[in-house]
Design an enzyme around this catalytic site. Structure first.
Site, PDB file in Angstrom:
ATOM      1  N   ASP A  19       0.860  -1.187   0.000  1.00 26.23           N
ATOM      2  CA  ASP A  19       0.000   0.000   0.000  1.00 26.23           C
ATOM      3  C   ASP A  19       0.896   1.236   0.000  1.00 26.23           C
ATOM      4  O   ASP A  19       1.969   1.232   0.615  1.00 26.23           O
ATOM      5  CB  ASP A  19      -0.877  -0.018   1.255  1.00 26.23           C
TER       6      ASP A  19
ATOM      7  N   CYS B 130      -7.286   3.288  -1.982  1.00 27.97           N
ATOM      8  CA  CYS B 130      -7.155   1.836  -1.810  1.00 27.97           C
ATOM      9  C   CYS B 130      -8.167   1.008  -2.595  1.00 27.97           C
ATOM     10  O   CYS B 130      -7.816   0.279  -3.522  1.00 27.97           O
ATOM     11  CB  CYS B 130      -7.238   1.486  -0.329  1.00 27.97           C
TER      12      CYS B 130
ATOM     13  N   LYS C  30      -3.906  -7.978   2.948  1.00 31.10           N
ATOM     14  CA  LYS C  30      -4.863  -6.941   2.583  1.00 31.10           C
ATOM     15  C   LYS C  30      -5.400  -7.158   1.174  1.00 31.10           C
ATOM     16  O   LYS C  30      -4.643  -7.217   0.209  1.00 31.10           O
ATOM     17  CB  LYS C  30      -4.200  -5.561   2.684  1.00 31.10           C
TER      18      LYS C  30
ATOM     19  N   ASP D  85      -0.920  -0.272  -4.618  1.00 31.35           N
ATOM     20  CA  ASP D  85      -2.210   0.259  -5.059  1.00 31.35           C
ATOM     21  C   ASP D  85      -2.127   1.732  -5.450  1.00 31.35           C
ATOM     22  O   ASP D  85      -2.885   2.210  -6.287  1.00 31.35           O
ATOM     23  CB  ASP D  85      -3.300   0.035  -4.003  1.00 31.35           C
ATOM     24  N   HIS D  86      -1.210   2.459  -4.842  1.00 33.52           N
ATOM     25  CA  HIS D  86      -0.986   3.876  -5.147  1.00 33.52           C
ATOM     26  C   HIS D  86       0.286   4.300  -4.436  1.00 33.52           C
ATOM     27  O   HIS D  86       0.972   3.463  -3.837  1.00 33.52           O
ATOM     28  CB  HIS D  86      -2.176   4.745  -4.706  1.00 33.52           C
TER      29      HIS D  86
END
EC number: 3.1.6.1
Length: 536
Positions: free
Chosen positions: A40, A80, A128, A313-314
């Site tokens: 993440d 997310c 996650k 994710d970013h």
């Protein structure tokens, strides 16, 4: 500490093993295994020069040496759940309608992993996921739904840092380490015995900042948390203090974001440098977890038979553009790492083509030799990274020379659309007319400090036309606007008589409670203004 140093040494030793083995691996009788590790909030610029100089990332560097790194990889939505929904579905955000962290894919949606399982792969997921609907806090949802309301409230505490003063403390993010251990144990106890190929996914929460449980002035603040062990992996002299535009000169959407993130106040250079240093240290811990997977594959003699992919994710702004978190189309937020290594993947290759996370879905199926669906937004990355693909002209035509990213969630008061081409980044907002667009020349302005949309009207117009050909973004913006109202009304009705008390005590409570009636009236006025998305 000793075990970790042994791991690092082992990783370096791996780099000299099996010269020339790539050609043999790609010709293996069965399809390769696949490991996908997704963290993440990892700034993709840290995986190549000059960003790579600021923190030691030995396992990412190992993947760069042994595989292919994509220098211009982007999230399809810098938050997310919508980002992960795009990655697991292979579809752009306006097609999944994953508008915010509360709204993702249906739990029964067919992902690339489901398809691979149907074609004989053994599958497993750890950590996650966060790509289905119904998760995240009430405050997060309400902030997203009410972003069009005519008020400005701080929704975050001031970003903080916290240091564990222990040079032997390696496992700071315990939950991520536990999930990494589960993945390693699965490889050792299950995967090693399979005759069929396997695919495993590991999702990490790091280097996402930690929520602060403290009350008081910084209630709800995000904390960049690490130990001396990891902080010593950071080259403090290489940390860059980002330049900020004066508040009066900020783009109006940027100002809204900076204000709601509680970043419009004064920050000392020391504060900013600490936030960035602690963030980089958290990235180093993330790299070590990736390393545990790579080392396990090596020790089990599976590395030669497995394609390993790492991404995020970013990114994380880490005080660039006077913000932290993501939710922005600036490079720190939208640029993600993407590395691949394994059988058939060219070693030491750096790909400059723009790619994005929707490309993961077709890449996974392509690795498995599964025909690709026709409706996907993404393209397989194998032609760009393959050892055997020779026709460069054909490669350029396989993946379009642009990527699309969009954002519809909290901390940003307008739907946002980003088109990234060769060296241009075009950002449009809402209906394309009510808010000024942004245009950045990344070749001459990598820090994105100068909006040249007015200076180059022909380029701005051309890119906007291209964006319109990909997505009818004014219509999408109207649809999101209507969705936000409908969801807020449903939520308000479900709260009933407790509505005023509940909404006054969300994350924005410190500002809200100064003038609660004023803000309730603003919401009431917003709800009276209805829009029909079909009319756009």
């Amino acid at each position: 500490m000793l075990l970790l140093w042994v791991s690092v040494v082992a990783a370096l030793a791996l780099a000299v093993l099996a010269p020339g083995a790539g050609e043999q691996r790609r010709r293996a009788a069965k399809a390769p295994n696949v490991v996908l590790v997704v963290s993440d909030s990892f700034d993709g610029r840290l995986t190549f020069h000059p960003g790579s100089q600021v923190v030691k990332l030995p396992f990412i560097n190992f993947m760069k040496t042994r595989g292919t790194s994509f220098l211009n990889a982007y999230t399809n939505s810098p938050i997310c759940c919508p980002s992960r929904a795009a990655m697991w579905s292979g579809l752009f955000t306006h097609l999944t309608e994953s508008w915010n962290n509360f709204k993702g894919l249906d739990p029964n949606y067919t992902t690339w992993m489901d398809v691979m399982e149907r074609h004989g792969y053994r599958t497993q997921k750890f950590g996650k996921l966060d790509y289905t609907s119904g998760h995240h806090s009430i405050s997060n949802r309400v902030e997203a739904w009410t972003r069009d309301v005519a008020f400005l409230l701080r929704q975050e505490g001031r970003p903080m840092v916290n240091l564990i003063r222990n040079r032997t403390k390696v496992r700071v993010m315990e939950r991520d380490w536990q999930n990494t251990d589960k993945a390693v144990n699965w490889l050792r106890k299950e995967a090693i015995n399979y005759t069929e190929p396997f695919v495993i996914y590991l999702g990490l929460n790091l280097p996402h900042p930690y929520p602060s449980p403290s009350s008081g002035e910084n209630f709800g603040s995000s904390t960049f948390h690490t130990s001396l062990y990891w902080l010593e992996k950071v080259s403090h002299d290489a940390i860059k203090i980002p330049k900020w535009s004066p508040l009066s000169e900020m783009h109006p959407v940027d100002y809204y974001s900076s204000y709601t993130k509680n970043c419009t106040g004064r920050f000392t250079k020391k504060e900013i440098k600490n936030i960035r240093a602690f963030y980089y240290a958290m990235c180093a811990e993330t790299d070590a977890m990736l390393g545990e997977i790579i080392l396990a594959l090596h020790q089990l003699d599976l590395l030669q038979k497995t394609i390993v992919i790492y991404s995020s994710d970013h990114g994380e702004l880490a005080m660039e553009h006077r913000q932290f978190y993501k939710m922005s189309m600036y490079e720190a937020s939208a640029h993600v790492p993407l590395l691949m290594m394994g059988p058939g993947i060219k070693a030491g290759l750096q790909v400059s083509n723009v790619v994005s996370l929707v490309d993961i879905y077709p890449t996974m199926l392509d690795i498995a030799g599964i025909p690709l669906p026709q409706n996907l937004s993404g393209y397989s990355l194998l032609p760009l990274s393959s050892e055997t693909f020779k026709n460069e002209h054909k490669v350029k035509n396989l993946h379009p020379p642009w990527i699309l990213s969009e954002f519809h969630g909290c901390n940003v008061n307008a739907s946002t659309y980003m088109l990234r081409t060769n060296h241009w980044k075009y950002i449009a907002y809402s209906d394309g007319a009510s808010i000024l667009p942004q245009l950045f020349d990344l070749s001459s302005d990598p820090d994105e400090l100068t909006n040249v949309a007015v200076k180059f009207p022909e380029i701005t117009y051309s890119l906007d036309q291209k964006l319109h050909s990909i997505i009818n973004y004014p219509k999408v913006s109207a649809s999101v606007h209507q969705y936000n109202k409908e969801q807020f009304i449903k939520w308000k009705q479900s709260i009933g008589q407790n509505y005023s008390n509940v909404i006054a005590n969300l994350r924005w409570h410190q500002d809200w409670q100064k003038e609660p009636r004023k803000y309730e009236n603003a919401i009431d006025q917003w709800l009276k203004t209805h829009m029909n998305p079909r009319a756009v």
